[in-house]
Design a protein around this motif. Structure first.
Motif, PDB file in Angstrom:
ATOM      1  N   LEU A 249      44.071  49.357  56.216  1.00  0.00           N
ATOM      2  CA  LEU A 249      44.575  48.886  54.791  1.00  0.00           C
ATOM      3  C   LEU A 249      45.043  47.689  54.887  1.00  0.00           C
ATOM      4  O   LEU A 249      45.385  46.891  55.765  1.00  0.00           O
ATOM      5  CB  LEU A 249      45.876  50.095  54.668  1.00  0.00           C
ATOM      6  N   GLY A 250      45.110  47.228  53.534  1.00  0.00           N
ATOM      7  CA  GLY A 250      45.607  45.997  53.135  1.00  0.00           C
ATOM      8  C   GLY A 250      47.198  45.982  53.308  1.00  0.00           C
ATOM      9  O   GLY A 250      47.876  46.885  53.273  1.00  0.00           O
ATOM     10  N   ARG A 251      47.816  44.812  53.425  1.00  0.00           N
ATOM     11  CA  ARG A 251      49.338  44.526  53.338  1.00  0.00           C
ATOM     12  C   ARG A 251      49.539  43.540  52.318  1.00  0.00           C
ATOM     13  O   ARG A 251      48.734  42.706  51.882  1.00  0.00           O
ATOM     14  CB  ARG A 251      49.642  43.921  54.656  1.00  0.00           C
ATOM     15  N   ALA A 252      50.749  43.717  51.602  1.00  0.00           N
ATOM     16  CA  ALA A 252      51.336  42.772  50.551  1.00  0.00           C
ATOM     17  C   ALA A 252      50.887  41.515  50.961  1.00  0.00           C
ATOM     18  O   ALA A 252      50.520  40.769  50.145  1.00  0.00           O
ATOM     19  CB  ALA A 252      52.712  43.175  50.284  1.00  0.00           C
ATOM     20  N   GLU A 253      50.970  40.956  52.105  1.00  0.00           N
ATOM     21  CA  GLU A 253      51.032  39.636  52.810  1.00  0.00           C
ATOM     22  C   GLU A 253      49.526  39.227  52.511  1.00  0.00           C
ATOM     23  O   GLU A 253      49.326  37.982  52.239  1.00  0.00           O
ATOM     24  CB  GLU A 253      51.436  39.514  54.100  1.00  0.00           C
ATOM     25  N   ASP A 254      48.661  40.011  52.668  1.00  0.00           N
ATOM     26  CA  ASP A 254      47.334  39.820  52.414  1.00  0.00           C
ATOM     27  C   ASP A 254      46.931  39.077  51.165  1.00  0.00           C
ATOM     28  O   ASP A 254      46.206  38.226  50.721  1.00  0.00           O
ATOM     29  CB  ASP A 254      46.262  40.995  52.734  1.00  0.00           C
ATOM     30  N   VAL A 255      47.307  39.824  50.267  1.00  0.00           N
ATOM     31  CA  VAL A 255      47.325  39.694  48.447  1.00  0.00           C
ATOM     32  C   VAL A 255      47.965  38.265  48.540  1.00  0.00           C
ATOM     33  O   VAL A 255      47.730  37.373  47.779  1.00  0.00           O
ATOM     34  CB  VAL A 255      47.700  40.541  47.700  1.00  0.00           C
ATOM     35  N   ALA A 256      49.512  38.159  48.873  1.00  0.00           N
ATOM     36  CA  ALA A 256      50.420  37.107  48.897  1.00  0.00           C
ATOM     37  C   ALA A 256      49.555  35.778  49.229  1.00  0.00           C
ATOM     38  O   ALA A 256      49.447  34.624  48.680  1.00  0.00           O
ATOM     39  CB  ALA A 256      51.447  37.399  49.489  1.00  0.00           C
ATOM     40  N   ASP A 257      48.764  35.759  50.411  1.00  0.00           N
ATOM     41  CA  ASP A 257      48.189  34.557  51.121  1.00  0.00           C
ATOM     42  C   ASP A 257      46.865  34.253  50.151  1.00  0.00           C
ATOM     43  O   ASP A 257      46.622  33.047  49.921  1.00  0.00           O
ATOM     44  CB  ASP A 257      47.649  35.047  52.364  1.00  0.00           C
ATOM     45  N   ALA A 258      46.364  35.077  49.515  1.00  0.00           N
ATOM     46  CA  ALA A 258      45.298  34.881  48.518  1.00  0.00           C
ATOM     47  C   ALA A 258      45.885  34.048  47.344  1.00  0.00           C
ATOM     48  O   ALA A 258      45.257  32.995  46.970  1.00  0.00           O
ATOM     49  CB  ALA A 258      44.345  35.917  48.098  1.00  0.00           C
ATOM     50  N   CYS A 259      47.122  34.609  46.922  1.00  0.00           N
ATOM     51  CA  CYS A 259      47.763  34.049  45.756  1.00  0.00           C
ATOM     52  C   CYS A 259      47.993  32.601  46.056  1.00  0.00           C
ATOM     53  O   CYS A 259      47.936  31.807  45.309  1.00  0.00           O
ATOM     54  CB  CYS A 259      48.731  34.889  45.146  1.00  0.00           C
ATOM     55  N   VAL A 260      48.691  32.552  47.095  1.00  0.00           N
ATOM     56  CA  VAL A 260      49.143  31.006  47.696  1.00  0.00           C
ATOM     57  C   VAL A 260      47.946  29.953  47.692  1.00  0.00           C
ATOM     58  O   VAL A 260      47.960  28.877  47.124  1.00  0.00           O
ATOM     59  CB  VAL A 260      49.889  31.212  49.111  1.00  0.00           C
ATOM     60  N   PHE A 261      46.791  30.703  48.265  1.00  0.00           N
ATOM     61  CA  PHE A 261      45.659  29.532  48.341  1.00  0.00           C
ATOM     62  C   PHE A 261      45.244  29.304  46.960  1.00  0.00           C
ATOM     63  O   PHE A 261      44.959  27.855  46.611  1.00  0.00           O
ATOM     64  CB  PHE A 261      44.519  30.285  49.089  1.00  0.00           C
ATOM     65  N   LEU A 262      45.205  30.077  46.008  1.00  0.00           N
ATOM     66  CA  LEU A 262      44.663  29.530  44.669  1.00  0.00           C
ATOM     67  C   LEU A 262      45.765  28.921  43.914  1.00  0.00           C
ATOM     68  O   LEU A 262      45.306  28.222  42.854  1.00  0.00           O
ATOM     69  CB  LEU A 262      44.418  31.179  43.842  1.00  0.00           C
ATOM     70  N   ALA A 263      46.971  29.001  44.170  1.00  0.00           N
ATOM     71  CA  ALA A 263      47.879  28.013  43.405  1.00  0.00           C
ATOM     72  C   ALA A 263      48.142  26.728  44.130  1.00  0.00           C
ATOM     73  O   ALA A 263      48.912  25.877  43.703  1.00  0.00           O
ATOM     74  CB  ALA A 263      49.486  28.749  43.568  1.00  0.00           C
ATOM     75  N   SER A 264      47.612  26.543  45.378  1.00  0.00           N
ATOM     76  CA  SER A 264      47.696  25.512  46.219  1.00  0.00           C
ATOM     77  C   SER A 264      46.669  24.263  45.857  1.00  0.00           C
ATOM     78  O   SER A 264      45.758  24.729  45.368  1.00  0.00           O
ATOM     79  CB  SER A 264      47.480  25.824  47.735  1.00  0.00           C
ATOM     80  N   PRO A 265      46.990  23.122  46.312  1.00  0.00           N
ATOM     81  CA  PRO A 265      46.012  22.000  46.055  1.00  0.00           C
ATOM     82  C   PRO A 265      44.640  22.258  46.843  1.00  0.00           C
ATOM     83  O   PRO A 265      43.647  21.625  46.317  1.00  0.00           O
ATOM     84  CB  PRO A 265      46.639  20.911  46.753  1.00  0.00           C
ATOM     85  N   LEU A 266      44.541  23.337  47.992  1.00  0.00           N
ATOM     86  CA  LEU A 266      43.217  23.262  48.410  1.00  0.00           C
ATOM     87  C   LEU A 266      42.312  24.253  47.570  1.00  0.00           C
ATOM     88  O   LEU A 266      41.146  24.238  47.810  1.00  0.00           O
ATOM     89  CB  LEU A 266      43.698  24.725  49.727  1.00  0.00           C
ATOM     90  N   ALA A 267      42.988  24.659  46.510  1.00  0.00           N
ATOM     91  CA  ALA A 267      41.984  25.506  45.314  1.00  0.00           C
ATOM     92  C   ALA A 267      41.915  24.393  44.100  1.00  0.00           C
ATOM     93  O   ALA A 267      41.523  25.295  43.185  1.00  0.00           O
ATOM     94  CB  ALA A 267      42.385  26.788  45.042  1.00  0.00           C
ATOM     95  N   SER A 268      41.837  23.210  44.387  1.00  0.00           N
ATOM     96  CA  SER A 268      42.020  22.371  43.004  1.00  0.00           C
ATOM     97  C   SER A 268      40.835  22.390  42.112  1.00  0.00           C
ATOM     98  O   SER A 268      40.958  21.862  41.136  1.00  0.00           O
ATOM     99  CB  SER A 268      42.386  20.998  43.521  1.00  0.00           C
ATOM    100  N   TRP A 269      39.621  22.922  42.900  1.00  0.00           N
ATOM    101  CA  TRP A 269      38.439  23.068  42.018  1.00  0.00           C
ATOM    102  C   TRP A 269      37.659  24.333  41.946  1.00  0.00           C
ATOM    103  O   TRP A 269      36.749  24.495  41.959  1.00  0.00           O
ATOM    104  CB  TRP A 269      37.378  22.001  42.762  1.00  0.00           C
ATOM    105  N   ILE A 270      38.741  25.298  41.923  1.00  0.00           N
ATOM    106  CA  ILE A 270      38.539  26.453  41.887  1.00  0.00           C
ATOM    107  C   ILE A 270      39.120  27.132  40.371  1.00  0.00           C
ATOM    108  O   ILE A 270      40.409  27.185  40.518  1.00  0.00           O
ATOM    109  CB  ILE A 270      38.934  27.496  42.973  1.00  0.00           C
ATOM    110  N   THR A 271      38.278  27.723  39.685  1.00  0.00           N
ATOM    111  CA  THR A 271      38.950  28.183  38.598  1.00  0.00           C
ATOM    112  C   THR A 271      37.808  29.387  38.149  1.00  0.00           C
ATOM    113  O   THR A 271      36.569  29.177  38.221  1.00  0.00           O
ATOM    114  CB  THR A 271      39.270  27.394  37.403  1.00  0.00           C
ATOM    115  N   GLY A 272      38.439  30.306  37.407  1.00  0.00           N
ATOM    116  CA  GLY A 272      37.553  31.542  36.879  1.00  0.00           C
ATOM    117  C   GLY A 272      37.091  32.329  37.906  1.00  0.00           C
ATOM    118  O   GLY A 272      35.846  33.132  37.676  1.00  0.00           O
ATOM    119  N   HIS A 273      37.491  32.348  39.076  1.00  0.00           N
ATOM    120  CA  HIS A 273      37.017  33.003  40.158  1.00  0.00           C
ATOM    121  C   HIS A 273      37.837  34.469  40.453  1.00  0.00           C
ATOM    122  O   HIS A 273      38.977  34.307  40.217  1.00  0.00           O
ATOM    123  CB  HIS A 273      37.103  32.270  41.459  1.00  0.00           C
ATOM    124  N   ASP A 274      37.121  35.422  40.868  1.00  0.00           N
ATOM    125  CA  ASP A 274      37.777  36.696  41.329  1.00  0.00           C
ATOM    126  C   ASP A 274      37.691  36.824  42.793  1.00  0.00           C
ATOM    127  O   ASP A 274      36.580  36.959  43.427  1.00  0.00           O
ATOM    128  CB  ASP A 274      37.062  37.874  40.552  1.00  0.00           C
TER     129      ASP A 274
END
Length: 265
Positions: free
Chosen positions: A227-252
């Motif tokens: 099963l997933g863990r809350a931390e798995d979802v949290a890590d994805a959110c951190v990535f998308l909010a971080s500079p590492l995702a600065s050229w990512i938008t409109g993505h699921d």
């Protein structure tokens, strides 16, 4: 340097489960966090206390997100807190002048009800909580964010793989994914990115006891075998909010252990 150093994030539905995991992970990565809750104030304060124990800043804000005015008030108060605390000082020039830099629209409900016999009121309760709140909070946040701001909606793999008795939930989450794509299109010129994270089945206390056959089916179907863990979802959110995702938008970003790639036959 931590990935979210200098950021200020508002996380809706942050008192437990996935929201708690997101709030804690954002704080671990350097963000100050405004924790929204509707009624679970004590639980939200416990999360805030844990964040403060890390040496980060947190505040608990109450609001009923089924009310558009409450959504806008929540964002306004969170932005005022951010500015007053100076919590976003390190990221101010790049992301909103000391105000909000990130919004995670996590609050939602997931009741089960057969579609035959479902009333419009029952439909609206889910849609208003899961979708209309996303619209209102995102619109309000975009008004106070500057270039570099990010918005992440928590959707679901049920946006494309509906489950029985979840017609209202699945429809609301499919709309959340499309809202993010539309918002990415229209807010891109403001330098604001909008994405979704679509979790699969996330573990919680007592889930295996309450739904043993579902947990067994999931772990058998998932290529990663758990099963997933809350931390798995949290890590994805951190990535998308971080500079590492600065050229990512409109993505699921699907976070489901690979269940969605499995054959249906």
């Amino acid at each position: 340097m931590r990935l979210l150093e200098g950021q200020v994030a508002l996380v809706t539905g942050a008192s437990g489960g996935i929201g708690r995991g997101i709030a804690l992970r954002f704080a671990e990565q350097g963000a100050a966090v405004a924790l929204h809750c509707r009624t679970a104030v004590a639980a939200a304060r416990e999360v805030a206390s844990r964040i403060e124990d890390m040496g980060a800043r947190a505040v608990v804000l109450e609001a009923d997100l089924r009310d558009e005015a409450e959504c806008r008030r929540l964002v306004r108060v969170a932005a005022e807190w951010a500015a007053a605390e100076g919590a976003a000082e390190a990221g101010a020039a790049a992301a909103g002048g000391g105000s909000l830099t990130a919004l995670v629209n996590n609050a939602g409900v997931q009741p089960t009800r057969p579609l035959p016999g479902m009333t419009a009121a029952q439909w609206r309760e889910v849609v208003d909580t899961n979708l209309t709140s996303v619209f209102a909070c995102t619109q309000a946040a975009a008004e106070v964010m500057g270039p570099g701001g990010s918005v992440t909606h928590i959707a679901s793999i049920e946006a494309s793989r509906p489950a029985p008795e979840h017609a209202h939930y699945s429809a609301s989450k499919a709309a959340v994914v499309m809202h993010a794509r539309s918002a990415a299109l229209e807010y891109g010129s403001h330098g604001i990115r909008v994405n979704t994270v679509s979790p699969g089945l996330i573990d919680r206390e007592g889930l295996a006891r309450d739904w043993p056959e579902g947990v067994e089916r999931w772990t058998r179907q998932a290529p990663l075998g758990r099963l997933g863990r809350a931390e798995d979802v949290a890590d994805a959110c951190v990535f998308l909010a971080s500079p590492l995702a600065s050229w990512i938008t409109g993505h699921d970003l699907v976070v489901d252990g690979g269940v969605s790639v499995g054959p249906a036959w």
